[in-house]
Scaffold this motif. Structure first.
Motif, PDB file in Angstrom:
ATOM      1  N   ALA A 153       0.916  -1.338  -0.122  1.00  0.00           N
ATOM      2  CA  ALA A 153      -0.060   0.000   0.031  1.00  0.00           C
ATOM      3  C   ALA A 153       0.939   1.307   0.062  1.00  0.00           C
ATOM      4  O   ALA A 153       0.530   2.194  -0.469  1.00  0.00           O
ATOM      5  CB  ALA A 153      -1.067   0.089   1.002  1.00  0.00           C
ATOM      6  N   THR A 154       1.937   1.368   0.863  1.00  0.00           N
ATOM      7  CA  THR A 154       2.962   2.558   0.913  1.00  0.00           C
ATOM      8  C   THR A 154       3.469   2.578  -0.569  1.00  0.00           C
ATOM      9  O   THR A 154       3.618   3.713  -0.951  1.00  0.00           O
ATOM     10  CB  THR A 154       4.074   2.118   1.909  1.00  0.00           C
ATOM     11  OG1 THR A 154       3.296   1.983   3.013  1.00  0.00           O
ATOM     12  CG2 THR A 154       4.842   3.274   1.928  1.00  0.00           C
ATOM     13  N   GLU A 157       1.129   4.256  -2.969  1.00  0.00           N
ATOM     14  CA  GLU A 157       0.769   5.661  -2.576  1.00  0.00           C
ATOM     15  C   GLU A 157       2.113   6.203  -3.049  1.00  0.00           C
ATOM     16  O   GLU A 157       1.762   7.471  -3.571  1.00  0.00           O
ATOM     17  CB  GLU A 157       0.576   5.665  -1.027  1.00  0.00           C
ATOM     18  CG  GLU A 157       0.478   6.912  -0.747  1.00  0.00           C
ATOM     19  CD  GLU A 157       0.181   7.132   0.752  1.00  0.00           C
ATOM     20  OE1 GLU A 157       1.408   7.308   1.504  1.00  0.00           O
ATOM     21  OE2 GLU A 157      -0.717   6.950   1.204  1.00  0.00           O
ATOM     22  N   GLU A 161       1.664   9.057  -5.778  1.00  0.00           N
ATOM     23  CA  GLU A 161       1.621  10.487  -5.575  1.00  0.00           C
ATOM     24  C   GLU A 161       2.887  11.197  -6.191  1.00  0.00           C
ATOM     25  O   GLU A 161       3.277  12.056  -5.888  1.00  0.00           O
ATOM     26  CB  GLU A 161       1.725  10.728  -3.966  1.00  0.00           C
ATOM     27  CG  GLU A 161       0.188  10.166  -3.447  1.00  0.00           C
ATOM     28  CD  GLU A 161       0.188  10.505  -1.972  1.00  0.00           C
ATOM     29  OE1 GLU A 161       1.317  10.927  -1.378  1.00  0.00           O
ATOM     30  OE2 GLU A 161      -0.924  10.137  -1.425  1.00  0.00           O
TER      31      GLU A 161
END
Length: 225
Positions: A153-154, A157, A161
């Motif tokens: 998930a990190t 992200e 981004e």
């Protein structure tokens, strides 16, 4: 007035003098900051340099992340102070919670020391605005715990981004996930990377002058702010 940039020294820091030299080459005034102090001395940005803070006991950067000076760095970084972590400094910023993920032992458990090609994947940070997106640079790499890891998930992200700032080009020297060599905070003010831009600021002492842009970029960012 000459901009003042702090350079922290912990017990075991090796590259504070090199970082201060890079700051000076960029046109700013380096300000020595001591790990045991609670005073950032009014600096406009902070460099957390490489080395083996506190002997890398526990985990690399774990003890340093709890040093008195880091209390001030964390507070000011959350207010927008530009902070750069190089090698051990990157580990410290991750341990301090200013950057996500962690740095673990290199694949094969070997210490890697070589000139490394990187790609600039983001110029939307306080430390990379003087580069162009996609530009390739060559700076030294020297680390034993340089493999960047994070949960799925990190990683998703960071990619979504645009927060992967530096990426290894060619052979991945430590098996870092997604070839990640450096990342940024959500606001782009905090950046950490494993390779050493401070060792590539002039042709006499480095493989290139490619690292100087990291330090000139923050002058541009602070002036613009």
């Amino acid at each position: 007035m000459t901009m003042r940039i702090g350079v922290i020294t912990f017990p075991g820091t090796l590259d504070d003098i090199d970082a201060a030299r890079a700051v000076r080459h960029a046109g700013a005034e380096p300000v020595a900051l001591w790990h045991g102090d609670h005073d950032l001395r009014g600096v406009a940005a902070v460099v957390v340099p490489g080395g083996f803070s506190y002997g890398d006991y526990l985990r690399a950067g774990a003890i340093a992340s709890l040093a008195p000076i880091m209390t001030e760095v964390i507070d000011e970084a959350r207010r927008g102070l530009p902070v750069l972590g190089i090698c051990n400094g990157f580990q410290i910023l991750c341990e301090a919670g200013l950057l996500p993920g962690a740095l673990v032992r290199n694949a094969g458990l070997h210490f890697v020391c070589r000139d490394q090609r990187l790609r600039i994947d983001s110029t939307e940070t306080a430390w990379t605005s003087d580069y162009t997106r996609g530009q390739e640079i060559v700076v030294p790499l020297k680390s034993g715990e340089g493999r960047y890891v994070a949960g799925a998930a990190t990683l998703a992200e960071l990619e979504a981004e645009g927060r992967v700032v530096f990426r290894y080009v060619g052979e991945n020297p430590n098996d870092a996930l997604s070839d990640i060599a450096g990342i940024a905070s959500a606001d782009g003010r905090v950046v950490g990377l494993m390779p050493h831009p401070e060792h590539a600021i002039d042709p006499l002492t480095g493989p290139s002058t490619d690292g100087l842009g990291v330090f000139t970029s923050v002058l541009t960012a602070v002036a613009a702010a």
